[in-house]
Design an enzyme around this catalytic site. Structure first.
Site, PDB file in Angstrom:
ATOM      1  N   SER A 175       4.403   1.864   8.058  1.00 33.54           N
ATOM      2  CA  SER A 175       3.907   1.066   7.010  1.00 33.54           C
ATOM      3  C   SER A 175       5.394   0.644   5.962  1.00 33.54           C
ATOM      4  O   SER A 175       6.089   1.891   6.226  1.00 33.54           O
ATOM      5  CB  SER A 175       2.710   1.863   6.239  1.00 33.54           C
ATOM      6  OG  SER A 175       1.329   2.040   7.198  1.00 33.54           O
ATOM      7  N   GLY A 176       4.937  -0.531   6.123  1.00 35.48           N
ATOM      8  CA  GLY A 176       6.160  -1.683   5.428  1.00 35.48           C
ATOM      9  C   GLY A 176       7.553  -1.579   5.850  1.00 35.48           C
ATOM     10  O   GLY A 176       8.154  -2.532   5.474  1.00 35.48           O
TER      11      GLY A 176
ATOM     12  N   ASP B 185      -0.317  -7.601   1.354  1.00 36.61           N
ATOM     13  CA  ASP B 185       0.257  -6.207   1.093  1.00 36.61           C
ATOM     14  C   ASP B 185       2.121  -6.063   1.511  1.00 36.61           C
ATOM     15  O   ASP B 185       2.565  -5.930   2.543  1.00 36.61           O
ATOM     16  CB  ASP B 185      -0.221  -5.277   2.800  1.00 36.61           C
ATOM     17  CG  ASP B 185       0.132  -4.069   2.759  1.00 36.61           C
ATOM     18  OD1 ASP B 185       0.413  -3.711   1.600  1.00 36.61           O
ATOM     19  OD2 ASP B 185      -0.478  -3.586   3.563  1.00 36.61           O
TER      20      ASP B 185
ATOM     21  N   HIS C 156       0.671  -1.145  -0.336  1.00 35.21           N
ATOM     22  CA  HIS C 156      -0.124   0.129   0.158  1.00 35.21           C
ATOM     23  C   HIS C 156       0.585   1.720  -0.244  1.00 35.21           C
ATOM     24  O   HIS C 156       0.416   2.325   0.223  1.00 35.21           O
ATOM     25  CB  HIS C 156      -0.718   0.197   0.946  1.00 35.21           C
ATOM     26  CG  HIS C 156      -0.315   0.188   2.493  1.00 35.21           C
ATOM     27  ND1 HIS C 156       0.115  -0.706   3.434  1.00 35.21           N
ATOM     28  CD2 HIS C 156       0.008   1.702   3.265  1.00 35.21           C
ATOM     29  CE1 HIS C 156       0.307  -0.255   4.783  1.00 35.21           C
ATOM     30  NE2 HIS C 156       0.702   1.493   4.193  1.00 35.21           N
TER      31      HIS C 156
END
Length: 210
Positions: free
Chosen positions: A162-163, A77, A30
């Site tokens: 995120s990530g 994801d 994402h």
């Protein structure tokens, strides 16, 4: 630990990532959904986002590899980024080992989450890399995810993390994916994509791309 930033824009960190091979970074799918990859810098060796540290190495993205990402359900994801050249490994830049394919991660496992995400839902992002001790939990979680909580305090991953990696006993077990409603709600765990589901896929790409 990787910082994804917009090229030429100061203080533009938007997601984290993890170096898993000198030429490959694992992050969340994402993170790049609404970004032009030609405008993204992959920065290694960062501690302070606002300092020009000698340890920093900057790269561009040569290729991206997805694995049936479903944004509506927050499934798969994960995203592999192939860098334009190999990273120089050393004290500040190292490769994180992957788990075994389908390796389990039991409830109660102690792990380390890290990133430059916001310090709270409505707070700014910090200048320096943050680390947080978290505990793996299974309630409200799904088989495709690893979920974590911080016992007895309101703390957790947040926007901008995120990530980034979830490191358990020195191994990259999960990729920071999403929170429900707000950061550190204490009602819901934090959700990570379970890396052990994708090890065979990752290795197939690494073996082709090296």
């Amino acid at each position: 630990m990787v910082s994804l930033q917009l090229r030429g824009v100061p203080s533009s960190h938007f997601c984290g990532g993890t170096l898993i091979h000198p030429r490959f970074v694992l992050t969340a799918a994402h993170c790049l959904q609404k970004q032009d990859p030609t405008r993204v810098s992959v920065v290694l060796g960062v501690h302070d986002l606002q300092a020009s540290e000698r340890s920093q190495q900057r790269f561009t993205i040569l290729h991206m590899f997805e694995n049936r990402y479903d944004p509506d359900e927050h499934l798969n994801d994960v995203l592999l980024l192939q860098l334009d050249r190999p990273a120089v490994l050393g004290p500040e830049v190292a490769v994180a080992p992957l788990p075994q394919q389908d390796q389990a991660l039991p409830h109660g496992t102690q792990c380390l989450a890290m990133g430059w995400g916001r310090l709270g839902t409505h707070m700014p992002i910090p200048r320096v890399l943050q680390e947080l001790n978290v505990t793996v939990v299974t309630f409200l979680c799904r088989p495709q995810n690893v979920c974590t909580l911080v016992p007895r305090r309101a703390a957790g991953i947040c926007f901008g993390d995120s990530g980034g990696p979830l490191i358990c006993e020195g191994v990259l077990q999960a990729v920071d994916s999403f929170v429900i409603r707000e950061c550190a709600s204490r009602q819901y765990p934090d959700f990570f994509a379970r890396v052990s589901l994708y090890v065979d896929w990752i290795n197939s790409i690494l073996n082709k791309g090296v």
